[in-house]
Design an enzyme around this catalytic site. Structure first.
Site, PDB file in Angstrom:
ATOM      1  N   ASP A 150      42.312  43.514  42.272  1.00  0.00           N
ATOM      2  CA  ASP A 150      42.846  42.515  41.351  1.00  0.00           C
ATOM      3  C   ASP A 150      43.498  41.314  42.038  1.00  0.00           C
ATOM      4  OD1 ASP A 150      45.345  41.464  39.783  1.00  0.00           O
ATOM      5  OD2 ASP A 150      44.074  42.303  38.211  1.00  0.00           O
ATOM      6  N   ILE A 178      43.282  41.149  35.858  1.00  0.00           N
ATOM      7  CA  ILE A 178      41.838  41.110  36.092  1.00  0.00           C
ATOM      8  C   ILE A 178      41.265  42.521  36.070  1.00  0.00           C
ATOM      9  CG2 ILE A 178      39.996  40.251  37.576  1.00  0.00           C
ATOM     10  CD1 ILE A 178      41.857  38.114  36.332  1.00  0.00           C
ATOM     11  N   ASP A 179      41.976  43.481  36.629  1.00  0.00           N
ATOM     12  CA  ASP A 179      41.542  44.876  36.523  1.00  0.00           C
ATOM     13  C   ASP A 179      41.326  45.262  35.061  1.00  0.00           C
ATOM     14  OD1 ASP A 179      41.386  45.610  39.160  1.00  0.00           O
ATOM     15  OD2 ASP A 179      43.274  46.705  39.199  1.00  0.00           O
ATOM     16  N   PHE A 180      42.300  44.931  34.234  1.00  0.00           N
ATOM     17  CA  PHE A 180      42.250  45.396  32.855  1.00  0.00           C
ATOM     18  C   PHE A 180      41.259  44.585  32.026  1.00  0.00           C
ATOM     19  CE2 PHE A 180      46.864  46.523  33.906  1.00  0.00           C
ATOM     20  CZ  PHE A 180      46.448  47.682  34.544  1.00  0.00           C
ATOM     21  N   GLY A 183      38.021  45.926  32.895  1.00  0.00           N
ATOM     22  CA  GLY A 183      37.812  47.179  32.179  1.00  0.00           C
ATOM     23  C   GLY A 183      37.329  46.950  30.761  1.00  0.00           C
TER      24      GLY A 183
END
Length: 406
Positions: A150, A178-180, A183
């Site tokens: 991220d 950004i990770d989420f 996802g």
């Protein structure tokens, strides 16, 4: 009798969907956690030779390979341990593919093909299988084989150049946005492909990257930057790039966030802070005028807002001017709206005891019913081999003895 008129509780919209997840840490497990919360069965495949998902060991709270970090992403899932280095382990995986709807991974972009996790490899076991890859840089391009996280994506996509005070260094968002977001993008792509597969019986590959997701979310910043001479800059007090006033303001006892995204919000705001003469001032009579004269306007507003407390101002603004307190995390979790929406759920954990977790934001009948704790490493291995793949005790023992499963 029409089933739609039944009084029986409805299941989540993804009930009956089985997803195999070869994923770890945050972004991938977050994607599949949201699918679990919509009713899907997610079987987490973990490598027994390395102790499973690395998230099991992330501090501050860890307990025998079962951290609270891990629990926050793996509620309601099942865990099976399979060694992909073993031909028998791969065979077990292929049997699971035959009985599943999708295979999800968040490995490095070059690994899905090497490990046989693509549609091209798996379609012979199940033509309708959907394979989804969420990686740092995607499965193509010069950086496909590189790991990505991220903060790297926030840096590369320009986010850090926009975050923080103008005279400070570049900064990242406080949470792994950004990770989420990646996802969510992967979950959307997977569900879209599942919808097609249920229609025509054919699966497909879905390729999502964190960098692509970050760049896609630049939206209007991208449009302005690509088509005009406008350049984004870090702005004081988290203010909007072009809308004024739309920022944080300090009060006598804290901070509040104001967002006057329409002219009538601006007019109401000026009235409620007892400065109605600003409305007829030509320097502030339009979006463009307020932006051009922001260096004059903002100090006037800031001085006025310092004269009362958060509660006093927010009581005036509520329901009239878009506004809210700048909360700490503990204050956020006590917010009446967050409580009313049921975003905090209670989960019984065998060793931690009752723990609280954050639910999925997707509210629909039957969602957010995954109240069981995240699994221990390999907790469901024997159950899945026996009940799903119809293996007997002798065969299961042989697989364990050979190291094919943990």
């Amino acid at each position: 009798m029409d089933s739609r008129s039944s009084t029986a509780p409805r299941q989540g919209p993804l009930a009956g969907i089985r997803i195999l997840a070869v994923s770890q840490f945050g972004a991938g497990p977050f994607a599949t956690q949201n699918l679990v919360d919509l009713g899907a069965e997610v079987i987490k495949i973990e490598d027994p030779t390395v102790g499973g998902d690395v998230a099991r060991y992330v501090p501050p709270a860890t307990n025998d390979a079962d951290s609270l970090y891990f629990q926050s992403f793996n509620r309601g899932k099942k865990s099976i341990t399979i060694d992909f280095r073993s031909s028998e382990g791969v065979e077990v995986f292929h049997h699971l593919v035959e009985k599943s709807d999708a295979v999800f991974n968040n490995l490095r972009g070059d690994l899905p093909e090497k490990l046989g996790l693509t549609y091209d490899t798996l379609q012979k076991y199940n033509p309708a299988i959907v394979t989804c890859s969420l990686s740092g840089f995607g499965r193509t391009g010069p950086r496909a084989s590189e790991p990505g996280y991220d903060p790297i994506m926030q840096a590369m996509a320009g986010y850090m150049s926009l975050t923080g005070e103008p005279d400070g260094p570049p900064g990242k968002a406080g949470v792994s946005i950004i990770d989420f977001a990646g996802g969510y993008a992967a979950a959307l792509g997977l569900v879209a492909a599942l919808l097609e597969a249920k229609t025509n019986g054919l699966g497909r590959d879905v390729d999502v990257s964190l960098l692509d997701t970050a760049v896609s979310m630049l939206t209007y910043f991208g449009s302005w930057s690509l088509n005009t001479e406008w350049q984004a800059v870090r702005t004081a007090n988290s203010s909007h790039q072009t809308i004024v006033p739309a920022q944080n303001f300090q009060t006598s006892d804290g901070w509040i966030s104001i967002f006057c995204a329409k002219e009538h919000f601006w007019k109401k705001f000026a009235e409620l802070i007892d400065l109605p003469h600003l409305i007829t001032d030509e320097r502030f009579a339009s979006f463009a005028a307020r932006y051009d004269n922001r260096e004059i306007l903002i100090p006037i507003l800031a001085e006025r807002l310092l004269q009362k407390s958060n509660d006093e101002w927010l009581l005036r603004f509520r329901g009239i001017v878009p506004s809210g307190p700048v909360n700490s995390l503990s204050e956020a979790f006590e917010d009446e709206q967050i409580k009313a929406r049921g975003l905090i759920v209670d989960v019984d954990h065998p060793t931690y005891g009752p723990i609280k977790q954050v639910a999925s934001p997707i509210a629909t009948e039957g969602s957010n019913q995954a109240f069981s704790a995240g699994p221990t490493l390999g907790q469901h291995t024997e159950e899945l081999l026996r009940d799903l793949l119809s293996m007997d005790e002798v065969e299961i023992k042989r697989l364990r003895d050979n190291g094919a499963v943990g």
